[in-house]
Design an enzyme around this catalytic site. Structure first.
Site, mmCIF file in Angstrom:
data_model
loop_
_atom_site.group_PDB
_atom_site.id
_atom_site.type_symbol
_atom_site.label_atom_id
_atom_site.label_comp_id
_atom_site.label_asym_id
_atom_site.label_seq_id
_atom_site.Cartn_x
_atom_site.Cartn_y
_atom_site.Cartn_z
ATOM 1 N N HIS A 1 -2.721 -9.760 -0.877
ATOM 2 C CA HIS A 1 -3.032 -8.339 -0.641
ATOM 3 C C HIS A 1 -3.914 -8.046 0.632
ATOM 4 O O HIS A 1 -3.912 -7.744 1.535
ATOM 5 C CB HIS A 1 -3.671 -7.632 -1.793
ATOM 6 N N ASN B 1 -6.029 -4.291 -4.795
ATOM 7 C CA ASN B 1 -7.287 -3.668 -5.493
ATOM 8 C C ASN B 1 -7.124 -2.369 -6.260
ATOM 9 O O ASN B 1 -7.879 -2.081 -7.160
ATOM 10 C CB ASN B 1 -8.450 -3.542 -4.408
ATOM 11 N N ASP C 1 0.779 -1.169 -0.030
ATOM 12 C CA ASP C 1 -0.021 0.113 -0.004
ATOM 13 C C ASP C 1 0.774 1.157 -0.153
ATOM 14 O O ASP C 1 0.789 1.963 0.933
ATOM 15 C CB ASP C 1 -0.892 -0.023 1.183
ATOM 16 N N HIS D 1 -3.246 -4.098 2.446
ATOM 17 C CA HIS D 1 -4.465 -3.704 2.089
ATOM 18 C C HIS D 1 -5.256 -2.868 3.568
ATOM 19 O O HIS D 1 -5.796 -1.787 3.339
ATOM 20 C CB HIS D 1 -5.773 -4.880 2.211
ATOM 21 N N VAL D 2 -4.968 -3.308 4.425
ATOM 22 C CA VAL D 2 -5.142 -2.790 5.853
ATOM 23 C C VAL D 2 -3.909 -1.522 6.162
ATOM 24 O O VAL D 2 -2.733 -2.146 6.186
ATOM 25 C CB VAL D 2 -5.443 -3.522 7.098
ATOM 26 N N HIS D 3 -4.241 -0.223 6.368
ATOM 27 C CA HIS D 3 -3.197 0.680 6.502
ATOM 28 C C HIS D 3 -2.670 0.759 7.993
ATOM 29 O O HIS D 3 -3.142 1.762 8.626
ATOM 30 C CB HIS D 3 -3.558 1.987 5.846
ATOM 31 N N ASP E 1 -0.973 -2.858 -4.179
ATOM 32 C CA ASP E 1 -1.297 -1.291 -4.029
ATOM 33 C C ASP E 1 -0.243 -0.617 -4.412
ATOM 34 O O ASP E 1 0.356 -0.263 -3.484
ATOM 35 C CB ASP E 1 -2.207 -1.164 -2.608
ATOM 36 N N TYR F 1 -1.618 4.041 -6.625
ATOM 37 C CA TYR F 1 -3.010 4.425 -6.447
ATOM 38 C C TYR F 1 -3.394 5.520 -7.543
ATOM 39 O O TYR F 1 -3.742 6.297 -7.336
ATOM 40 C CB TYR F 1 -2.861 5.336 -5.192
ATOM 41 N N HIS G 1 -11.654 -3.252 6.509
ATOM 42 C CA HIS G 1 -11.671 -4.503 5.475
ATOM 43 C C HIS G 1 -12.011 -5.721 6.310
ATOM 44 O O HIS G 1 -11.424 -6.559 5.794
ATOM 45 C CB HIS G 1 -10.040 -4.415 4.952
#
Lengths: 380, 380
Positions: free
Chosen positions: A233, A149, A89, A270-272, A116, A119, A243
């Site tokens: 991811h 994603n 991410d 995915h999870v920040h 990710d 972006y 999420h």
């Protein structure tokens, strides 16, 4: 090793010259090029050139397209120790720049990115600016990525196919592992076999990805690659409120494959935020299951995922919403060290640190696996 | 008029009580409710209650679920003048808050939103926070919306269907106009017929949307609704460097329908800037074509689209990357006034202002249209 770069000039040849001495390019390789359209956006000429064979743990100097600046990269070692940076991410914010600066503050061998990247989210010029942002880093070390994603970028009616830019710009060596898709593959480096799985392509039992993973795991030789690591991811285990459940269908489909194969570690993005779990199988602590780590704290524009579920699950051992990056240093066949480094700390500080014993060296876990591994072999 | 709200309490009845006097609810209506799941996220109970018949230009007081705070709204007038606020790509940043504050600084009748509401982008709790952000405004006036790309929210393998949250939370009265999809519909208010088109569902000549639009246009009575206005998300005309070409397939498919019907104005969002064009048909100035306006400057987190193509096209009459909102004040059957208001200016200042003559009142354009309109009728 594949070198990828993009030129506005369509006449630039897809050639990389390289050698062990700065300015003296004893070797030369010619590759291929591609480009893509996205509505009225036309990408530059995207060059991909495979070079090698290369010596391990060696610095090479190279230039692209027969002119321009000289870059250098270091090849991974052929033996332990081996050091990965792991980071998802990423995005292209000032947080991203800070993370990358911290990443570069100490040496490492391979960059692992569980999805990710830019972006861009259909704004194609943002793929170009992302390339410019990461060039100083991605030109120096191998960057191995799988999709998130934000790489999907499908557009109803006009561009129903997903991953147009990702596949054109970031091709991974999927064919070498028998995969038919850039969205999942595996590779080996020194004594580690790395599974790069795809959260955004079919993963169910009848899918190509599932069958490929079965076959790939059956071919892993834990004598030569005692460490087995997976990246994907959308996390299978996650106690952040963001999420929740998004990795669950994939976990239900594939967790047993990874468990039976005695995967040591599963990294997700995915999870920040950062979160480290104990070894788990099927929602229970299991000393023969993978250790799960969420490392989606690269610095993207959506910001941090600040809220974790309360009370904490006993499976979750460390969790914190701060930007940073992770390092996995594999010391030898049996021991590795994982550390997490916040951007807000000085470079040397390890906010989290844990020693990991390889499952291959576990008497309790390994006999069982050898059996089931043979079972899997029998199917082919 | 439909009142929509969401409660955590599943026992809250889908009932709206309302009346013309604060605290005295002489009328009551019962509606329906829905909810949806997105991975482990469960929406609250989403209530939708149709109330009416209502008197025009009248303030009603109401409360939802038989308890809780009292709200009030004003119904649109039955006659001109009629004032719309037009604003796309809203999001939920501090810029958004500033835009909404400016919107509320003077009176208006109906809010028109050409797509991109919450920028939740699959993070479902952001739909709830968006609802809380706009409640003080959307509870006071009718908000009529169509979808943008940020409403799509499909998720490969798990949620292949798009617009799950949008359709559950923001149902528009599509059935009343003969549409079979919440993604495109029309409605009438006072003397205006408003087409809410869908950039992210099929629009080609054999599509349901195309056939619906043909039929809808054939039924427009320009005697009772002299003004004909369209909204859609991805602009057909755009000289910003962002999103070039993304509206082109839809323009090629549908522009002639709108031109033949003598649509007065086409509003779009998507590009995060303001741009006003002259009247156009098929890339040429045409006094019988619609005036095109891009008003995607609501304040979303992606920021402004700063760069316009140079040199400017002579078709583009005003363009600027600043956050703000637009107002269309229809004075009577023949004249309307369009103004653009920057967030950075005081409320009363009109950064751009133009008078618009209705095509219905144009001798040059209207005779032709009546003929072609009859042709269209003949097909049904």
């Amino acid at each position: 090793m594949r070198i990828s770069w993009i030129t506005e000039d369509k006449h630039t040849p897809s050639v990389v010259e390289y050698g062990k001495v700065s300015g003296e390019y004893s070797e030369k390789a010619r590759g291929e090029h591609t480009s893509y359209q996205y509505f009225l956006y036309s990408s530059g000429k995207i060059h991909h050139v495979k070079i090698g064979p290369l010596h391990p743990a060696t610095t090479y100097f190279y230039r692209c397209g027969r002119s321009g600046p000289e870059f250098s990269f270091k090849t991974p070692p052929s033996q332990f120790p081996l050091q990965f940076v792991v980071l998802g991410d990423l995005g292209q914010t000032e947080w991203t720049a800070s993370t990358l600066k911290h990443v570069n503050s100490s040496d490492y061998d391979v960059f692992l990115l569980p999805g990710d990247l830019s972006y861009a989210d259909t704004h194609q010029p943002l793929w170009d600016s992302f390339g410019r942002l990461v060039e100083p880093y991605a030109s120096q070390r191998p960057w191995m990525v799988t999709e998130g994603n934000h790489e999907i970028e499908s557009f109803p009616t006009s561009y129903p196919d997903s991953f147009i830019a990702f596949n054109a710009r970031w091709p991974m060596p999927f064919q070498q592992s028998g995969s038919t898709s850039n969205l999942y593959y595996s590779f080996e480096v020194s004594g580690a076999h790395i599974l790069m799985l795809g959260s955004y392509t079919d993963f169910h039992a009848q899918s190509d990805q599932y069958k490929w993973l079965q076959a790939d795991l059956a071919n892993v030789d834990r004598t030569t690659t005692p460490w087995l690591i997976a990246l994907l991811h959308a996390p299978w285990y996650n106690t952040n409120t963001a999420h929740q459940g998004e990795g669950e269908a994939m976990r239900l489909a594939m967790e047993k494959l990874l468990y039976d194969a005695r995967v040591d570690l599963v990294f997700a993005g995915h999870v920040h935020a950062y979160e480290r779990f104990t070894r788990i199988y099927d929602n229970k602590a299991d000393s023969c299951g993978p250790m799960y780590i969420t490392i989606g704290d690269g610095g993207n524009r959506e910001g941090l995922a600040l809220t974790f579920q309360s009370p904490a699950s006993p499976l979750s051992l460390y969790r914190e919403p701060s930007f940073g990056h992770g390092r996995l240093r594999i010391e030898n066949e049996t021991h590795a060290q994982w550390s997490w480094h916040r951007n807000n700390d000085s470079d040397a500080f390890e906010a989290d640190n844990v020693w990991i014993h390889s499952l291959r060296s576990s008497k309790e876990c390994w006999n069982h696996t050898q059996d089931s591994s043979l079972d899997v072999h029998d199917e082919f």
